[in-house]
Enzyme design. Structure first.
Site: not given
Ligand code: HH2
Length: 279
Positions: A225, A260
């Site tokens: 992040k 995660r």
């Molecule tokens: N962060 C993201 C997405 N889902 N779910 C939980 N529970 N906690 C988090 O911190 C979280 C989440 C964002 O990260 P990422 O999936 O890599 O990116 P994107 O939302 O752009 O797909």
């Protein structure tokens, strides 16, 4: 403190061993890996690799939640994630989580064999989500976020972010329990980067023991992040994996039970090392 987490037919004991949730983004636009696993075959292959690397849970998502992301229609989100879950179900019995804000997507995923709903809105985004949660037995990740992914960074203002997040956790747990949802099905997530500045994210990191006192295991999602880029002065996503591993160790030591992450193996190893010392 109760460290059992009930997710579908399983009961996970997090008292000594934390869990690593591997991220599978079936999206064209996720912030760190958008487009890499957007087709079913590549997403499944990636998910199986994450299991090989030691992931305890696969978190499958079909809509990016990055700041400013465009919403994805329900049918398109289902079209992205469902074939991946169906294919995985024929090849592994691993625990699958659906990362969605939409009840219809969650329902389709549960029907196909997912055991966890990971909803970044904390079951507040879709009015149908609480009822679905009450009707099923899935594990629930209840995250804190102000506003929506489109608007959240504009709203990053709190008098005391830690007090606000702990208040939210207590409120959500009470409300869900009132709907007949056992707290044992819930894990809590402060939502790093969701409507939070670097200072807010750091304050929440410093307060992980306090967040864990809300009575349910805490999940930390900081993988790659922007807080890492801000602290290290680099925009290069390739520079964010090692710092993510450092944060896995720190978070586990401070009481978090689930991380995660995109890059699974190093975080699994960091967890096991940290737990060897904590034991
Ligand atoms: N962060 C993201 C997405 N889902 N779910 C939980 N529970 N906690 C988090 O911190 C979280 C989440 C964002 O990260 P990422 O999936 O890599 O990116 P994107 O939302 O752009 O797909």
């Amino acid at each position: 403190m109760n460290h059992l987490w009930r997710a579908g037919s399983r009961t996970l004991d997090l008292s000594r061993r934390g869990l690593v949730m591997g991220i599978v983004n079936v999206t064209p636009d996720s912030f760190s890996d958008g487009g890499r696993f957007a087709d079913t075959g590549r997403a499944v292959e990636h998910a199986l690799r994450l299991l090989d690397e030691g992931a305890d849970i696969l978190d499958i998502g079909g809509e990016s939640t990055r700041p400013g992301a465009d919403p994805v229609p329900e049918a398109e989100e289902i079209r992205r994630v469902l074939p991946v879950i169906q294919a995985l179900r024929t090849q592994t019995s691993a625990l699958i989580s659906i990362d969605t804000m939409k009840a219809a997507v969650a329902r389709a995923a549960l029907d196909a064999g997912a055991g966890i709903i990971n909803d970044v809105t904390g079951l507040r985004g879709d009015p149908l989500m609480p009822r679905l949660a009450a009707e099923c037995r899935a594990g629930l990740v209840v995250m804190h976020m102000t506003g929506t992914p489109r608007t959240m960074q504009a709203r990053a203002a709190y008098t005391d972010v830690v007090a606000e997040v702990t208040g939210y956790f207590h409120e959500r747990l009470a409300l869900l329990e009132g709907m007949g949802i056992s707290p044992e099905r819930v894990v809590l997530d402060p939502g790093f980067g969701f409507g939070k500045t670097l200072e807010h994210n750091l304050a929440l990191m410093q307060s992980l023991p306090r967040l864990s006192e809300c009575g349910r295991p805490v999940l930390v999602g900081v993988s790659r992040k922007s807080m890492i880029g801000q602290l290290l002065g680099s925009d290069d996503l390739a520079d964010r994996d090692w710092p993510t591993v450092a944060l896995t160790s720190y978070a586990r030591e401070q009481g978090a039970r689930i991380v995660r992450v995109h890059d699974v193996r190093p975080s699994v190893e960091a967890m096991r090392m940290t737990e060897a010392i904590l034991a």
